[in-house]
Design a protein around this motif. Sequence first.
Motif, PDB file in Angstrom:
ATOM      1  N   LYS A 240       0.821  -1.215   0.000  1.00  0.00           N
ATOM      2  CA  LYS A 240       0.000   0.000   0.000  1.00  0.00           C
ATOM      3  C   LYS A 240       0.855   1.264   0.000  1.00  0.00           C
ATOM      4  N   GLY A 241       2.047   1.160  -0.559  1.00  0.00           N
ATOM      5  CA  GLY A 241       2.877   2.342  -0.723  1.00  0.00           C
ATOM      6  C   GLY A 241       3.541   2.830   0.535  1.00  0.00           C
ATOM      7  N   THR A 242       3.893   1.925   1.456  1.00  0.00           N
ATOM      8  CA  THR A 242       4.528   2.328   2.713  1.00  0.00           C
ATOM      9  C   THR A 242       6.052   2.246   2.650  1.00  0.00           C
ATOM     10  N   LEU A 243       6.599   1.755   1.526  1.00  0.00           N
ATOM     11  CA  LEU A 243       8.046   1.535   1.412  1.00  0.00           C
ATOM     12  C   LEU A 243       8.823   2.852   1.543  1.00  0.00           C
ATOM     13  N   LYS A 244       9.844   2.848   2.438  1.00  0.00           N
ATOM     14  CA  LYS A 244      10.673   4.033   2.662  1.00  0.00           C
ATOM     15  C   LYS A 244      12.121   3.814   2.243  1.00  0.00           C
ATOM     16  N   ASN A 245      12.633   2.601   2.424  1.00  0.00           N
ATOM     17  CA  ASN A 245      14.030   2.306   2.113  1.00  0.00           C
ATOM     18  C   ASN A 245      14.106   1.102   1.173  1.00  0.00           C
ATOM     19  N   PHE A 246      14.725   1.303   0.023  1.00  0.00           N
ATOM     20  CA  PHE A 246      14.838   0.253  -0.987  1.00  0.00           C
ATOM     21  C   PHE A 246      16.308   0.109  -1.367  1.00  0.00           C
ATOM     22  N   LYS A 247      16.857  -1.103  -1.121  1.00  0.00           N
ATOM     23  CA  LYS A 247      18.271  -1.335  -1.380  1.00  0.00           C
ATOM     24  C   LYS A 247      18.464  -2.662  -2.096  1.00  0.00           C
ATOM     25  N   ILE A 248      19.220  -2.650  -3.180  1.00  0.00           N
ATOM     26  CA  ILE A 248      19.580  -3.881  -3.882  1.00  0.00           C
ATOM     27  C   ILE A 248      21.075  -3.856  -4.171  1.00  0.00           C
ATOM     28  N   ASP A 249      21.719  -5.000  -3.911  1.00  0.00           N
ATOM     29  CA  ASP A 249      23.164  -5.096  -4.048  1.00  0.00           C
ATOM     30  C   ASP A 249      23.530  -6.420  -4.713  1.00  0.00           C
ATOM     31  N   ASP A 250      24.130  -6.328  -5.890  1.00  0.00           N
ATOM     32  CA  ASP A 250      24.578  -7.508  -6.624  1.00  0.00           C
ATOM     33  C   ASP A 250      23.423  -8.480  -6.856  1.00  0.00           C
ATOM     34  N   VAL A 251      22.362  -7.964  -7.450  1.00  0.00           N
ATOM     35  CA  VAL A 251      21.156  -8.754  -7.704  1.00  0.00           C
ATOM     36  C   VAL A 251      20.936  -8.868  -9.210  1.00  0.00           C
ATOM     37  N   SER A 252      20.622 -10.084  -9.644  1.00  0.00           N
ATOM     38  CA  SER A 252      20.248 -10.319 -11.031  1.00  0.00           C
ATOM     39  C   SER A 252      18.745 -10.585 -11.077  1.00  0.00           C
ATOM     40  N   VAL A 253      18.000  -9.697 -11.714  1.00  0.00           N
ATOM     41  CA  VAL A 253      16.547  -9.850 -11.789  1.00  0.00           C
ATOM     42  C   VAL A 253      16.062  -9.345 -13.150  1.00  0.00           C
ATOM     43  N   LEU A 254      15.211 -10.143 -13.793  1.00  0.00           N
ATOM     44  CA  LEU A 254      14.704  -9.770 -15.104  1.00  0.00           C
ATOM     45  C   LEU A 254      13.538  -8.800 -15.000  1.00  0.00           C
ATOM     46  N   HIS A 255      12.686  -9.028 -14.014  1.00  0.00           N
ATOM     47  CA  HIS A 255      11.521  -8.157 -13.841  1.00  0.00           C
ATOM     48  C   HIS A 255      11.419  -7.743 -12.376  1.00  0.00           C
ATOM     49  N   LEU A 256      11.545  -6.451 -12.139  1.00  0.00           N
ATOM     50  CA  LEU A 256      11.507  -5.907 -10.780  1.00  0.00           C
ATOM     51  C   LEU A 256      10.327  -4.966 -10.658  1.00  0.00           C
ATOM     52  N   ASP A 257       9.458  -5.246  -9.685  1.00  0.00           N
ATOM     53  CA  ASP A 257       8.260  -4.432  -9.486  1.00  0.00           C
ATOM     54  C   ASP A 257       8.083  -4.177  -7.991  1.00  0.00           C
ATOM     55  N   ILE A 258       8.259  -2.927  -7.571  1.00  0.00           N
ATOM     56  CA  ILE A 258       8.081  -2.591  -6.154  1.00  0.00           C
ATOM     57  C   ILE A 258       6.764  -1.843  -5.924  1.00  0.00           C
ATOM     58  N   GLY A 259       5.868  -1.922  -6.905  1.00  0.00           N
ATOM     59  CA  GLY A 259       4.547  -1.323  -6.748  1.00  0.00           C
ATOM     60  C   GLY A 259       4.470   0.066  -7.361  1.00  0.00           C
ATOM     61  N   GLU A 260       3.255   0.491  -7.641  1.00  0.00           N
ATOM     62  CA  GLU A 260       3.042   1.794  -8.271  1.00  0.00           C
ATOM     63  C   GLU A 260       3.092   2.940  -7.261  1.00  0.00           C
ATOM     64  N   SER A 261       2.677   2.664  -6.046  1.00  0.00           N
ATOM     65  CA  SER A 261       2.622   3.716  -5.030  1.00  0.00           C
ATOM     66  C   SER A 261       3.905   3.721  -4.213  1.00  0.00           C
ATOM     67  N   VAL A 262       4.852   4.591  -4.615  1.00  0.00           N
ATOM     68  CA  VAL A 262       6.143   4.692  -3.913  1.00  0.00           C
ATOM     69  C   VAL A 262       6.357   6.125  -3.432  1.00  0.00           C
ATOM     70  N   ASP A 263       5.287   6.784  -3.072  1.00  0.00           N
ATOM     71  CA  ASP A 263       5.353   8.196  -2.677  1.00  0.00           C
ATOM     72  C   ASP A 263       6.177   8.420  -1.422  1.00  0.00           C
ATOM     73  N   ASP A 264       6.285   7.412  -0.554  1.00  0.00           N
ATOM     74  CA  ASP A 264       6.981   7.577   0.723  1.00  0.00           C
ATOM     75  C   ASP A 264       8.448   7.178   0.676  1.00  0.00           C
ATOM     76  N   LEU A 265       8.957   6.772  -0.489  1.00  0.00           N
ATOM     77  CA  LEU A 265      10.360   6.362  -0.594  1.00  0.00           C
ATOM     78  C   LEU A 265      11.293   7.499  -0.185  1.00  0.00           C
ATOM     79  N   GLU A 266      12.223   7.196   0.730  1.00  0.00           N
ATOM     80  CA  GLU A 266      13.194   8.178   1.195  1.00  0.00           C
ATOM     81  C   GLU A 266      14.620   7.800   0.814  1.00  0.00           C
ATOM     82  N   VAL A 267      14.877   6.487   0.663  1.00  0.00           N
ATOM     83  CA  VAL A 267      16.226   6.015   0.343  1.00  0.00           C
ATOM     84  C   VAL A 267      16.155   4.988  -0.785  1.00  0.00           C
ATOM     85  N   VAL A 268      16.927   5.205  -1.835  1.00  0.00           N
ATOM     86  CA  VAL A 268      17.101   4.225  -2.905  1.00  0.00           C
ATOM     87  C   VAL A 268      18.598   3.991  -3.059  1.00  0.00           C
ATOM     88  N   ASP A 269      19.019   2.748  -2.827  1.00  0.00           N
ATOM     89  CA  ASP A 269      20.438   2.392  -2.841  1.00  0.00           C
ATOM     90  C   ASP A 269      20.629   1.191  -3.762  1.00  0.00           C
TER      91      ASP A 269
END
Length: 423
Positions: A240-269
């Motif tokens: 429901k769009g509560t994600l604040k911190n999103f971090k990915i390190d050395d990841v292999s992914v073909l399709h990545l979906d963290i949702g449409e509602s990312v209004d609260d994101l504060e950190v992307v690493d």
Amino acid sequence: MEFLPVEIIGNILSHLGTARDVVIASATCRKWREACCKHLHSLSFNSDDWPVYRDLTTSRLEILITQTIFQTTGLRGLSILMDDVDEFSASTVIAWLMYTRETLQCLFYNVRTTPNVNILDICGRQKLETLVLSHNSITGVEPNYQRFLCLKSLSLSYVSISALDLNLLLTACPKIENLALVNPEIAMSDAQVMVELSSPTLKSIYVEAISLDKFILEANSLENLHLKDCALELFELIGKGTLKNFKIDDVSVLHLDIGESVDDLEVVDVSNFTIIWSKFYQMISKSTKLRRLRLWDVVFDDEDEIVDLETIAVCFPQLAHLALSYDLRDDLRDGVIHYGLQGSTFLENVSVLELGWTVVNDLFADWVAGLLKRCPNLKKLVIHGVVSEAKTHEECQMLANFTSSIVQLMRKYMHLDVQFVYE
């Protein structure tokens, strides 16, 4: 010390950390022995803390641990971490857990036994709030019976468990907030390796060293998502769009979906990751509250792509920490870097800027200068570089020219705290 209440002494002993230190300290006098028996809150047995653990026979080690645990009453925290130690008797380990389970709030457990000890059966329906389980197997989860009504933090490392049992285990923890999965052995019944997890209370998840076809996570309260060293065909977050911190390190992914509602994101690493900037930007473009953006050692799927600074400045007005490090082909760098610096919008709130490059050269110095112009309120600049052991004369001259360029540039920014980090 003689005037200290036994309760205070019990708190002191509880902070010593290792069981060996507790036993030695409790031998000081009768009062300290009483504090150890009646007011000790936590106890830790770790084979890394005392090498003698590995020298003792298993039976002798079992006796030592049993004697120490059974001298206490009301333990709240118990840590038994026995790496590189032979297998223990299951009946002995069960006795430790049965003796402490009614008061136990925190359990760190890494013990190999024959047969396997079912932690869920023993510790379910008790007061456990934190469970850290390693090198164990979990089968046949019964969420109606093996319920953890107080559990808020669960960590599974090198644990064998089926995808179904993993989801049922989350169901059995109605208050869970933190979940860590490190190199789990996911048992599957069909050819496609897929994990579906659902938890309405989960706030933070850390996933490391996992290989799956599909990973679908439904978590309406999730605030922190960290993926590391994973190979996934699809990762989907339903929330429901509560994600604040999103971090990915050395990841292999073909399709990545963290949702449409990312209004609260504060950190992307993002680090050690191949991205298509246009798609990645589209995924986070509505995150107007973003305060930290880190794109480190990223590889662009399209060689002509680069991070568009103007887009970042316009879409993330609250950005305070910007970190960029990537490499491009020599014949494309100049034009692409120029494109990336186009625009006139300032990064008004950026106070910390980190920049890295695999080759420290004149073009890198120009890039640094261009970014500094766009950050009028910058307070700290950190420059990362790679210096090889064996350097040619040309490489040495290039590093010298870069150093001269940076020294000259810094004369314009005397207020800046400048740091260099070389590998």
